[in-house]
Design a protein around this motif. Structure first.
Motif, PDB file in Angstrom:
ATOM      1  N   PHE A   1     -31.598 -45.077 -20.890  1.00  0.00           N
ATOM      2  CA  PHE A   1     -31.315 -46.448 -21.312  1.00  0.00           C
ATOM      3  C   PHE A   1     -31.859 -47.414 -20.285  1.00  0.00           C
ATOM      4  CE2 PHE A   1     -28.281 -43.676 -23.230  1.00  0.00           C
ATOM      5  CZ  PHE A   1     -28.205 -44.143 -24.528  1.00  0.00           C
ATOM      6  N   GLN A   2     -32.322 -48.561 -20.768  1.00  0.00           N
ATOM      7  CA  GLN A   2     -32.920 -49.528 -19.851  1.00  0.00           C
ATOM      8  C   GLN A   2     -32.362 -50.911 -20.130  1.00  0.00           C
ATOM      9  OE1 GLN A   2     -37.207 -49.204 -18.987  1.00  0.00           O
ATOM     10  NE2 GLN A   2     -37.391 -51.260 -19.873  1.00  0.00           N
TER      11      GLN A   2
ATOM     12  N   GLY B   1     -46.648 -51.456 -33.968  1.00  0.00           N
ATOM     13  CA  GLY B   1     -46.650 -50.080 -34.466  1.00  0.00           C
ATOM     14  C   GLY B   1     -45.542 -49.248 -33.841  1.00  0.00           C
ATOM     15  N   GLN B   2     -45.146 -49.622 -32.619  1.00  0.00           N
ATOM     16  CA  GLN B   2     -44.056 -48.902 -31.959  1.00  0.00           C
ATOM     17  C   GLN B   2     -42.717 -49.227 -32.630  1.00  0.00           C
ATOM     18  OE1 GLN B   2     -45.356 -49.946 -27.598  1.00  0.00           O
ATOM     19  NE2 GLN B   2     -43.832 -48.334 -27.466  1.00  0.00           N
ATOM     20  N   SER B   3     -41.797 -48.289 -32.535  1.00  0.00           N
ATOM     21  CA  SER B   3     -40.434 -48.542 -32.996  1.00  0.00           C
ATOM     22  C   SER B   3     -39.559 -48.805 -31.779  1.00  0.00           C
ATOM     23  CB  SER B   3     -39.901 -47.340 -33.774  1.00  0.00           C
ATOM     24  OG  SER B   3     -40.699 -47.146 -34.936  1.00  0.00           O
ATOM     25  N   ILE B   4     -38.467 -49.519 -31.996  1.00  0.00           N
ATOM     26  CA  ILE B   4     -37.583 -49.850 -30.873  1.00  0.00           C
ATOM     27  C   ILE B   4     -36.130 -49.707 -31.313  1.00  0.00           C
ATOM     28  CG2 ILE B   4     -37.603 -52.336 -31.422  1.00  0.00           C
ATOM     29  CD1 ILE B   4     -37.442 -52.805 -28.345  1.00  0.00           C
TER      30      ILE B   4
ATOM     31  N   GLN C   1     -32.074 -51.098 -24.023  1.00  0.00           N
ATOM     32  CA  GLN C   1     -33.069 -50.459 -24.888  1.00  0.00           C
ATOM     33  C   GLN C   1     -32.940 -48.953 -24.718  1.00  0.00           C
ATOM     34  OE1 GLN C   1     -37.123 -51.313 -23.844  1.00  0.00           O
ATOM     35  NE2 GLN C   1     -37.978 -50.071 -25.494  1.00  0.00           N
ATOM     36  N   VAL C   2     -32.951 -48.231 -25.836  1.00  0.00           N
ATOM     37  CA  VAL C   2     -32.878 -46.774 -25.785  1.00  0.00           C
ATOM     38  C   VAL C   2     -34.299 -46.243 -25.586  1.00  0.00           C
ATOM     39  CG1 VAL C   2     -32.194 -44.685 -27.018  1.00  0.00           C
ATOM     40  CG2 VAL C   2     -30.898 -46.804 -27.338  1.00  0.00           C
ATOM     41  N   MET C   3     -34.488 -45.529 -24.486  1.00  0.00           N
ATOM     42  CA  MET C   3     -35.803 -44.965 -24.189  1.00  0.00           C
ATOM     43  C   MET C   3     -35.824 -43.509 -24.678  1.00  0.00           C
ATOM     44  SD  MET C   3     -36.785 -47.703 -22.748  1.00  0.00           S
ATOM     45  CE  MET C   3     -38.356 -47.355 -21.952  1.00  0.00           C
TER      46      MET C   3
END
Length: 361
Positions: free
Chosen positions: A63-64, A75-78, A56-58
């Motif tokens: 990066f995680q 509501g968040q984007s990922i 996942q791009v933080m």
């Protein structure tokens, strides 16, 4: 001067290994002031790397690695990335159904990228990727290079993952588990299963009926006693919420090609009569049947009308079966229409061919 050499040494020894690492981690070069920390990170990375190619791009370019589940607020984007030059993605199917513009998938040189903007509770589900190994036109999944995570997009207004319909049919088949797919957006929600009539809570004993937060309620060994209308109830810091209703239908149809019959409205016809031939197939409720016809006037491109339809019927002891029909209509019967009418009914298990003859009087 000596201290500089000590700090510089590990960075040099690490550099040859970098081509094997993900090139999208420029931050690695900055976060290495202390030798011990760098070694810890290296060993942790190499053990996880063999398990998953998904990150996942933080924010701020970090990066995680992803765990089996992830909870985010709706509501968040990922942004997800998968290492590899030929990456295939899997994600909740409804995003495809509605050609959702919030979803963007790109393949770059060294990684595949999936971005989901302005997430909603309905986006809850499994997100996975794998590397394709291609030889000419043939491609196969590289089982050693995969990544998967189940993302909950939590929304206290929508405890259940929304569905396009208000009512769903679930088929109870005696030889496989049945799933009532009332999934939640909040993994900690308390979920119970209820029968509509007689109104009662259905006990989930953890053996015959279990709750799986990623699937819903699972009937391990469905029987005809389980049929009826059910719904789920979820509670999490507020008023309980009710899911859509699920109609459970019990099915017991032998697996295999469709059981098919054929009949003509009359096997003898006068010139200018209208004749219809009906091909009927019985099968499992959730299995499509395709029909093909061969008839005497076909080689002359004789115009005929063919209509296909299906419906669910109850048979005997509460079993539900799908009855599929194809009707071929010949108007203004002529001499060239006399002969054999052949119907081929096909499902995934195979085909059944039936025929009947219509003669000219």
């Amino acid at each position: 001067f000596l201290i500089l050499l000590v700090i510089g040494q590990p960075a040099k020894s690490k550099r040859p290994k970098e081509p094997g690492e993900n090139k999208i981690k420029p931050v690695n070069k900055k976060v290495k002031p202390k030798t011990p920390k760098m070694k810890e990170r290296e060993s942790a990375d190499s053990s996880v790397k063999s398990q998953s190619i998904l990150t996942q791009v933080m924010d701020k370019g970090r990066f995680q690695k992803l765990a089996a589940t992830l909870s985010l607020s709706a509501g968040q984007s990922i942004e997800l990335r998968c290492k590899g030059s030929n990456v295939t993605w899997n994600y909740p199917s409804y995003l495809d159904t509605f050609k959702d513009s919030r979803l963007s998938i790109k393949q770059l040189d060294r990684y595949g990228q999936l971005i989901l903007a302005n997430s909603t509770a309905a986006d809850t589900g499994e997100y996975s990727c794998w590397l394709q190994l291609c030889n000419g036109n043939k491609c196969r999944k590289d089982e050693t290079k995969t990544g998967s995570t189940y993302i909950f997009f939590t929304d206290k207004e929508e405890l259940f993952v929304p569905t396009p319909s208000y009512f769903e049919i679930v088929y109870l088949n005696p030889d496989k588990p049945a799933v009532i797919p009332c999934r939640v957006t909040t993994p900690s929600a308390k979920v119970t299963l209820h029968r509509e009539f007689p109104a009662e809570e259905i006990e989930t004993d953890g053996t015959d009926i279990i709750y799986d937060v990623k699937k819903g309620f699972v009937y391990q060994h469905p029987t005809s006693d389980h049929k009826g209308i059910v719904y789920c109830k979820a509670e999490s810091q507020g008023a309980p919420q009710i899911s859509i209703k699920y109609h459970l239908l019990y099915v017991e149809v032998p697996k295999g090609p469709p059981s098919t019959t054929i009949a003509a409205s009359s096997n003898r016809a006068e010139v200018s009569d209208s004749i219809h031939v009906i091909c009927t197939a019985l099968g499992e409720p959730d299995v499509d049947v395709n029909f093909r016809w061969q008839y005497p006037g076909q080689e002359f491109e004789r115009p005929v009308i063919i209509q296909n339809f299906w419906r669910l019927i109850n048979r005997g002891t509460g079993h539900t079966t799908r009855i599929s029909k194809s009707v071929l209509l010949v108007e203004d019967f002529e001499a060239r229409d006399a002969g054999n009418y052949i119907c081929i009914a096909q499902n995934l298990q195979g085909g059944t061919t039936v025929a009947t003859e219509v003669e000219l009087n």
